[in-house]
Enzyme design. Structure first.
Site, PDB file in Angstrom:
ATOM      1  N   GLU A 102     165.279  73.801  63.178  1.00 26.90           N
ATOM      2  CA  GLU A 102     165.080  72.514  63.833  1.00 26.90           C
ATOM      3  C   GLU A 102     164.614  71.490  62.812  1.00 26.90           C
ATOM      4  O   GLU A 102     163.796  71.795  61.943  1.00 26.90           O
ATOM      5  CB  GLU A 102     164.032  72.676  64.927  1.00 26.90           C
ATOM      6  CG  GLU A 102     163.974  71.512  65.882  1.00 26.90           C
ATOM      7  CD  GLU A 102     163.252  71.925  67.158  1.00 26.90           C
ATOM      8  OE1 GLU A 102     163.906  72.568  68.008  1.00 26.90           O
ATOM      9  OE2 GLU A 102     162.068  71.645  67.281  1.00 26.90           O
ATOM     10  N   GLY A 143     156.565  73.045  73.350  1.00 28.17           N
ATOM     11  CA  GLY A 143     157.987  73.241  73.129  1.00 28.17           C
ATOM     12  C   GLY A 143     158.315  73.128  71.652  1.00 28.17           C
ATOM     13  O   GLY A 143     157.516  72.632  70.855  1.00 28.17           O
ATOM     14  N   CYS A 144     159.516  73.569  71.284  1.00 31.37           N
ATOM     15  CA  CYS A 144     159.881  73.546  69.865  1.00 31.37           C
ATOM     16  C   CYS A 144     160.009  72.121  69.342  1.00 31.37           C
ATOM     17  O   CYS A 144     159.503  71.803  68.258  1.00 31.37           O
ATOM     18  CB  CYS A 144     161.171  74.328  69.632  1.00 31.37           C
ATOM     19  SG  CYS A 144     162.548  73.852  70.698  1.00 31.37           S
ATOM     20  N   TYR A 145     160.657  71.232  70.083  1.00 29.56           N
ATOM     21  CA  TYR A 145     160.757  69.839  69.644  1.00 29.56           C
ATOM     22  C   TYR A 145     159.382  69.171  69.544  1.00 29.56           C
ATOM     23  O   TYR A 145     159.094  68.499  68.546  1.00 29.56           O
ATOM     24  CB  TYR A 145     161.647  69.043  70.590  1.00 29.56           C
ATOM     25  CG  TYR A 145     163.134  69.249  70.406  1.00 29.56           C
ATOM     26  CD1 TYR A 145     163.739  69.140  69.154  1.00 29.56           C
ATOM     27  CD2 TYR A 145     163.956  69.519  71.500  1.00 29.56           C
ATOM     28  CE1 TYR A 145     165.108  69.309  68.997  1.00 29.56           C
ATOM     29  CE2 TYR A 145     165.328  69.676  71.354  1.00 29.56           C
ATOM     30  CZ  TYR A 145     165.905  69.572  70.099  1.00 29.56           C
ATOM     31  OH  TYR A 145     167.262  69.725  69.945  1.00 29.56           O
TER      32      TYR A 145
END
Length: 349
Positions: A245, A152-154
């Site tokens: 992010e 995932g991006c996080y």
């Protein structure tokens, strides 16, 4: 295999990750984008949904069940969790799967069930999938696995910042705090009230406090690096910007290490990496430094609390946190130059 052209299928092309993957592949000299699916939009042209994708504007979207898989080498799964495992788990054996959903990220199928509230349809496949945090998975990716599960991006931003430090033992695997912030595109393209302009603009809020689905994914990888169970305090925030992010990671120093040791550990681990950069001392990374690129920029700061250090990381959630990392994984798995199709510089302003 650098002279070979791979035939790629994009599944779930009507979302942001699907569109971004197509945009990046348009500049990949070893990939031909074949079937493009979007079941709810089948029959429409891709140009109707994404006018900016000029090279593919006249391509017709099809249903996944109508794809002829005979000549497909690799499938990019840009589908929601649940839908991804259902479709990708049934593809012919010759098709290599690069999944951008959460469906194959957990090594333990029971962990997936606990987090997503449903039993995994293909537990044997998720056990054998490679977790594709590229800079830490090259040896496994080079074996050309059947399924590559893109983080995932996080987790991508968090793990790139913390994992080398846990592995090296310069920080403690206890009391890790990750304060994360993402642009609205991280929530997907679906119509949600909280993503409307009037709801998201000119404000900032935390969400999924204490129970975000990416926390167990981060914990899985840090536990693997530590050799013992790790728990992470993870809190995400929605920022009124389109993409980008930033994670601010608060960790304890260990074994007499100093902030300089932390910086030196990251510098050594990422020396020569094309996509991971360490900011100059004192510089605080900005998401604008990586916008539209596959870069991750890290920075290290002393905490005013003795014995603690702060590591900041920025990525573009749709590139390094999604489509870009997926392509990077594909390149390694198929023996192509790792940066192929990903050498664009960030967009500024």
């Amino acid at each position: 295999m650098t002279s070979q052209t791979l035939n790629a299928a994009i599944l779930g092309a009507s979302g942001y990750t699907g569109a971004e993957t197509i945009r990046l592949l348009a500049h990949h000299s070893n990939v031909r984008v074949g079937a493009i699916t979007a079941n709810a939009q089948a029959g429409r042209s891709l140009g109707d949904l994404f006018p900016h994708l000029h090279p593919f504007a006249d391509r017709t979207l099809v249903k996944a069940e109508d794809v002829n898989w005979d000549g497909v080498d690799v499938a990019f799964g840009c589908l929601p969790h649940g839908a991804s495992e259902e479709l990708l788990g049934e593809l012919p054996a010759h098709v290599k799967v690069i999944d951008l959903s959460a469906d194959f990220r957990f090594r333990d199928p029971s962990a997936y069930a606990n987090v997503y509230g449903r039993s995994h349809l293909h537990p044997e496949k998720t056990r054998n999938a490679v977790y594709g945090l590229t800079e830490f998975a090259r040896a496994e990716l080079a074996k050309n696995p059947d399924i590559i599960a893109c983080p995932g991006c996080y987790p991508t931003a968090s793990l790139l910042a913390i994992k080398p430090l846990v592995e090296a033992g310069v920080v403690s695997s206890r009391d890790i705090i990750v304060d994360a912030k993402s642009g609205v595109s991280g929530a997907g393209r679906g119509l949600k009230e909280g993503n409307l302009f009037c709801e998201a603009a000119e404000g900032l809020h935390a969400y999924s406090i204490g129970n975000h689905r990416h926390a167990p994914e981060i914990e899985q990888e840090l536990s693997h690096a530590s050799g013992s169970p790790v728990l992470v305090n993870f809190t995400p925030h929605l920022v009124p910007m389109t993409r980008g992010e930033l994670v601010t990671c608060h960790v304890k120093l260990a074994n007499g290490a100093t902030v300089d040791d932390v910086r030196a550990t990251l510098a050594k681990r990422y020396d020569g990496e094309r996509f991971i950069k360490l900011a100059a001392k004192g510089a605080s990374p900005d998401t604008r430094w990586v916008r539209g690129s596959n870069l991750c920029i890290l920075a290290v700061f002393s905490d005013r609390i003795p014995g603690r250090v702060i590591v900041v990381g920025v990525i573009d959630n749709l590139v390094k946190g999604s489509g870009g990392q997926a392509i990077q994984n594909m390149n390694v798995a198929f023996g192509l130059p790792e940066s192929q199709g990903l050498t664009m510089e960030p967009l500024f302003p």
